[in-house]
Motif scaffolding. Structure first.
Motif, mmCIF file in Angstrom:
data_model
loop_
_atom_site.group_PDB
_atom_site.id
_atom_site.type_symbol
_atom_site.label_atom_id
_atom_site.label_comp_id
_atom_site.label_asym_id
_atom_site.label_seq_id
_atom_site.Cartn_x
_atom_site.Cartn_y
_atom_site.Cartn_z
ATOM 1 N N GLN A 70 -16.203 -0.153 -0.737
ATOM 2 C CA GLN A 70 -16.780 -1.155 0.148
ATOM 3 C C GLN A 70 -16.502 -0.756 1.590
ATOM 4 O OE1 GLN A 70 -18.690 -3.709 -0.385
ATOM 5 N NE2 GLN A 70 -18.528 -4.065 -2.596
ATOM 6 N N ARG A 71 -17.443 -1.052 2.451
ATOM 7 C CA ARG A 71 -17.299 -0.776 3.879
ATOM 8 C C ARG A 71 -17.385 -2.082 4.641
ATOM 9 N NH1 ARG A 71 -20.888 0.156 8.176
ATOM 10 N NH2 ARG A 71 -20.089 1.570 9.789
ATOM 11 N N ILE A 72 -16.388 -2.334 5.498
ATOM 12 C CA ILE A 72 -16.355 -3.539 6.326
ATOM 13 C C ILE A 72 -16.455 -3.104 7.780
ATOM 14 C CG2 ILE A 72 -15.134 -5.668 6.877
ATOM 15 C CD1 ILE A 72 -13.464 -5.244 4.344
ATOM 16 N N GLN A 73 -17.505 -3.541 8.463
ATOM 17 C CA GLN A 73 -17.649 -3.236 9.888
ATOM 18 C C GLN A 73 -16.944 -4.331 10.680
ATOM 19 O OE1 GLN A 73 -19.191 -0.438 11.386
ATOM 20 N NE2 GLN A 73 -17.992 -1.305 13.075
ATOM 21 N N PHE A 74 -15.819 -3.999 11.287
ATOM 22 C CA PHE A 74 -15.038 -4.990 12.026
ATOM 23 C C PHE A 74 -15.673 -5.231 13.394
ATOM 24 C CE2 PHE A 74 -12.221 -4.368 8.668
ATOM 25 C CZ PHE A 74 -11.208 -5.305 8.709
ATOM 26 N N THR A 75 -15.907 -6.506 13.698
ATOM 27 C CA THR A 75 -16.481 -6.935 14.972
ATOM 28 C C THR A 75 -15.677 -8.121 15.486
ATOM 29 O OG1 THR A 75 -18.037 -8.369 13.786
ATOM 30 C CG2 THR A 75 -18.810 -6.157 14.378
ATOM 31 N N PRO A 76 -15.807 -8.473 16.771
ATOM 32 C CA PRO A 76 -15.016 -9.585 17.307
ATOM 33 C C PRO A 76 -15.270 -10.927 16.621
ATOM 34 C CG PRO A 76 -15.860 -8.242 19.102
ATOM 35 C CD PRO A 76 -16.500 -7.729 17.845
ATOM 36 N N ASP A 77 -16.464 -11.122 16.037
ATOM 37 C CA ASP A 77 -16.762 -12.412 15.401
ATOM 38 C C ASP A 77 -16.490 -12.408 13.900
ATOM 39 O OD1 ASP A 77 -18.775 -10.665 14.782
ATOM 40 O OD2 ASP A 77 -20.416 -12.113 15.052
ATOM 41 N N LEU A 78 -15.890 -11.337 13.379
ATOM 42 C CA LEU A 78 -15.584 -11.280 11.943
ATOM 43 C C LEU A 78 -14.452 -12.247 11.613
ATOM 44 C CD1 LEU A 78 -16.507 -9.475 9.457
ATOM 45 C CD2 LEU A 78 -14.379 -8.218 9.830
ATOM 46 N N LEU A 79 -14.624 -13.014 10.540
ATOM 47 C CA LEU A 79 -13.632 -14.005 10.133
ATOM 48 C C LEU A 79 -12.770 -13.451 8.997
ATOM 49 C CD1 LEU A 79 -15.860 -17.212 10.090
ATOM 50 C CD2 LEU A 79 -14.314 -16.450 11.902
ATOM 51 N N PRO A 80 -11.544 -13.982 8.838
ATOM 52 C CA PRO A 80 -10.707 -13.533 7.714
ATOM 53 C C PRO A 80 -11.383 -13.711 6.358
ATOM 54 C CG PRO A 80 -9.389 -14.760 9.280
ATOM 55 C CD PRO A 80 -10.815 -14.879 9.740
ATOM 56 N N SER A 81 -12.141 -14.795 6.186
ATOM 57 C CA SER A 81 -12.828 -15.021 4.904
ATOM 58 C C SER A 81 -13.914 -13.998 4.654
ATOM 59 C CB SER A 81 -13.422 -16.433 4.874
ATOM 60 O OG SER A 81 -14.334 -16.623 5.952
ATOM 61 N N ASP A 82 -14.449 -13.376 5.716
ATOM 62 C CA ASP A 82 -15.440 -12.316 5.537
ATOM 63 C C ASP A 82 -14.813 -11.074 4.914
ATOM 64 O OD1 ASP A 82 -17.401 -13.898 6.731
ATOM 65 O OD2 ASP A 82 -16.923 -13.151 8.736
ATOM 66 N N VAL A 83 -13.502 -10.975 4.988
ATOM 67 C CA VAL A 83 -12.785 -9.828 4.442
ATOM 68 C C VAL A 83 -12.243 -10.128 3.053
ATOM 69 C CG1 VAL A 83 -10.822 -8.279 4.773
ATOM 70 C CG2 VAL A 83 -12.183 -9.005 6.740
ATOM 71 N N VAL A 107 -11.522 1.643 -2.999
ATOM 72 C CA VAL A 107 -11.354 2.220 -1.665
ATOM 73 C C VAL A 107 -12.141 1.366 -0.691
ATOM 74 C CG1 VAL A 107 -11.664 4.249 -0.205
ATOM 75 C CG2 VAL A 107 -11.102 4.536 -2.621
ATOM 76 N N VAL A 108 -11.454 0.809 0.298
ATOM 77 C CA VAL A 108 -12.064 -0.066 1.291
ATOM 78 C C VAL A 108 -12.023 0.633 2.642
ATOM 79 C CG1 VAL A 108 -11.968 -2.297 2.454
ATOM 80 C CG2 VAL A 108 -11.360 -2.123 0.029
ATOM 81 N N LEU A 109 -13.190 0.813 3.254
ATOM 82 C CA LEU A 109 -13.258 1.390 4.588
ATOM 83 C C LEU A 109 -13.320 0.258 5.604
ATOM 84 C CD1 LEU A 109 -13.537 3.851 6.466
ATOM 85 C CD2 LEU A 109 -16.020 3.614 6.222
ATOM 86 N N ALA A 110 -12.268 0.109 6.394
ATOM 87 C CA ALA A 110 -12.212 -0.890 7.469
ATOM 88 C C ALA A 110 -12.600 -0.179 8.759
ATOM 89 C CB ALA A 110 -10.817 -1.493 7.565
ATOM 90 N N ASP A 111 -13.896 -0.205 9.069
ATOM 91 C CA ASP A 111 -14.420 0.577 10.190
ATOM 92 C C ASP A 111 -14.173 -0.149 11.509
ATOM 93 O OD1 ASP A 111 -15.544 2.829 11.181
ATOM 94 O OD2 ASP A 111 -17.603 2.366 10.601
ATOM 95 N N GLU A 112 -13.627 0.608 12.489
ATOM 96 C CA GLU A 112 -13.311 0.069 13.818
ATOM 97 C C GLU A 112 -12.438 -1.183 13.691
ATOM 98 O OE1 GLU A 112 -13.991 1.552 16.529
ATOM 99 O OE2 GLU A 112 -15.756 2.806 16.237
ATOM 100 N N ILE A 113 -11.320 -1.035 13.001
ATOM 101 C CA ILE A 113 -10.470 -2.186 12.697
ATOM 102 C C ILE A 113 -9.944 -2.861 13.956
ATOM 103 C CG2 ILE A 113 -8.392 -0.759 12.490
ATOM 104 C CD1 ILE A 113 -7.450 -2.637 10.277
ATOM 105 N N ASN A 114 -9.796 -2.124 15.053
ATOM 106 C CA ASN A 114 -9.250 -2.701 16.273
ATOM 107 C C ASN A 114 -10.277 -3.508 17.053
ATOM 108 O OD1 ASN A 114 -10.575 -0.254 16.744
ATOM 109 N ND2 ASN A 114 -9.437 0.159 18.621
ATOM 110 N N ARG A 115 -11.504 -3.633 16.563
ATOM 111 C CA ARG A 115 -12.494 -4.454 17.241
ATOM 112 C C ARG A 115 -12.492 -5.901 16.743
ATOM 113 N NH1 ARG A 115 -15.283 -1.951 20.826
ATOM 114 N NH2 ARG A 115 -15.534 0.319 20.746
ATOM 115 N N ALA A 116 -11.777 -6.190 15.683
ATOM 116 C CA ALA A 116 -11.685 -7.555 15.173
ATOM 117 C C ALA A 116 -10.500 -8.268 15.811
ATOM 118 C CB ALA A 116 -11.551 -7.550 13.658
ATOM 119 N N SER A 117 -10.505 -9.588 15.737
ATOM 120 C CA SER A 117 -9.430 -10.381 16.315
ATOM 121 C C SER A 117 -8.140 -10.175 15.522
ATOM 122 C CB SER A 117 -9.809 -11.861 16.302
ATOM 123 O OG SER A 117 -9.905 -12.331 14.961
ATOM 124 N N PRO A 118 -6.984 -10.420 16.147
ATOM 125 C CA PRO A 118 -5.714 -10.275 15.427
ATOM 126 C C PRO A 118 -5.656 -11.131 14.159
ATOM 127 C CG PRO A 118 -5.308 -10.433 17.775
ATOM 128 C CD PRO A 118 -6.776 -10.696 17.582
#
Length: 327
Positions: A70-83, A107-118
């Motif tokens: 699975q690939r998760i594109q991390f963005t500033p508006d991504l919510l914890p429930s989206d993950v 295998v989970v690809l967390a793409d640009e993980i530093n673009r999501a909120s803490p």
């Protein structure tokens, strides 16, 4: 682990690496680190610019072990429930059904993980450390094998959230794919001409249960007490090195010992040698060393600190008898 099992482990390891390299061309060392990370039941942090094959690496690794990806594109508006997933009320059953998020994969690809909120970054902490997700006080196991490959772009930092030390410490290894050499680039261009936008699919070599079996075998590799003392000296030296604000923790030392066991088995040995520790010290420990502001301003890096520590601390030259057990 017996010598025969070590030889089988090394042969299987090389086959896994060769299979992934059908897609990720010209990055043998990085692929070996990724496979070692998977077999050590850890997670991988890739710091690289876009377009270097990070998604291809995660997909090929999952296909090789007959797992899911699975690939998760991390963005500033991504919510914890989206993950992790969310509970949805079912009017027919009058109960809440848990809908699994993309984190439930081999295998989970967390793409640009530093673009999501803490807050969203923290949603990965429990599943990375414990292999389960807790939603509405109910725990859900993600299964085995499970590996997170997270990526960061080291060039563009605008609008990003720096990963906290606690989350960086969850990653077993940090490395970089980088650009392939000229011959590898030519091979990639030649192969892409015939398939268009269709991704390459590699054949599975082993089952997920075999991955777990290899992980258990790697944990049986012998580590001499002299080498354990060497690892301890290395991590202690990082804590007092000039310019270091925070050195390697005990978790980092445990991570290094865990990976060197797998690394030794990948070379057909049922015991660890000092060269294993030296080879993996940087990818395992560098992201756990934090420099103070003055050192960063002067251009110092964690890699330079580790190079100095490795040069200053002499590796053991003889085995040491284990200490007697306390009665």
């Amino acid at each position: 682990m017996t010598p025969e099992q070590a030889q089988w482990f090394a042969q299987t390891f090389d086959q896994l690496v060769a299979n992934v390299e059908k897609v990720v061309v010209g990055r043998t060392q990085v692929v070996r680190l990724a496979v070692a990370c998977l077999l050590s039941q850890g997670h991988l942090l890739l710091e690289d610019v876009p377009g270097t094959g990070k998604t291809s690496l995660a997909r090929a690794l999952a296909q090789t072990v007959q797992g899911t990806h699975q690939r998760i594109q991390f963005t500033p508006d991504l919510l914890p429930s989206d993950v992790t997933g969310v509970s949805i009320y079912d009017q027919r059953t009058k109960d809440f059904d848990f809908h699994r998020g993309p984190v439930f994969a081999s295998v989970v690809l967390a793409d640009e993980i530093n673009r999501a909120s803490p807050k969203t970054q923290a949603a990965l902490l429990e599943v990375m450390e414990e292999g389960r997700v807790t939603v509405d006080r109910t725990s859900h196991e993600v299964g085995e094998p499970f590996m997170v490959i997270a990526t960061q772009n080291p060039v563009e930092q605008a609008g990003t959230y720096k990963l906290p030390e606690a989350q960086l410490d969850r990653f077993l290894l940090r490395t970089s794919l980088g650009y392939p050499d000229r011959s590898s680039t030519v091979a990639i261009l030649a192969a892409s001409a015939g398939r268009g936008r269709t991704p390459v699919v590699v054949e599975p070599l082993i089952t997920p249960s075999a991955v777990v079996q290899m992980s258990e075998l790697a944990s049986q590799v012998d580590v001499d007490p002299a080498l354990l003392d060497y690892v301890t000296r290395l991590v202690e030296a990082t804590r007092v090195a000039p310019g270091v604000r925070l050195g390697v923790s005990v978790r980092g030392a445990l991570a290094l010992v865990r990976v060197v066991r797998t690394w030794a088995a990948s070379h057909g040995r049922d015991y660890v040698v000092p060269d294993d520790v030296k080879a993996l010290a940087e990818p395992v420990l560098a992201h756990r060393v934090l420099l103070d502001a003055d050192a960063e301003f002067s251009g110092a890096t964690a890699e330079q600190v580790l190079s100095g520590v490795l040069a200053a601390e002499a590796p053991p030259v003889a085995r040491r008898d284990p200490a007697p057990s306390v009665q």
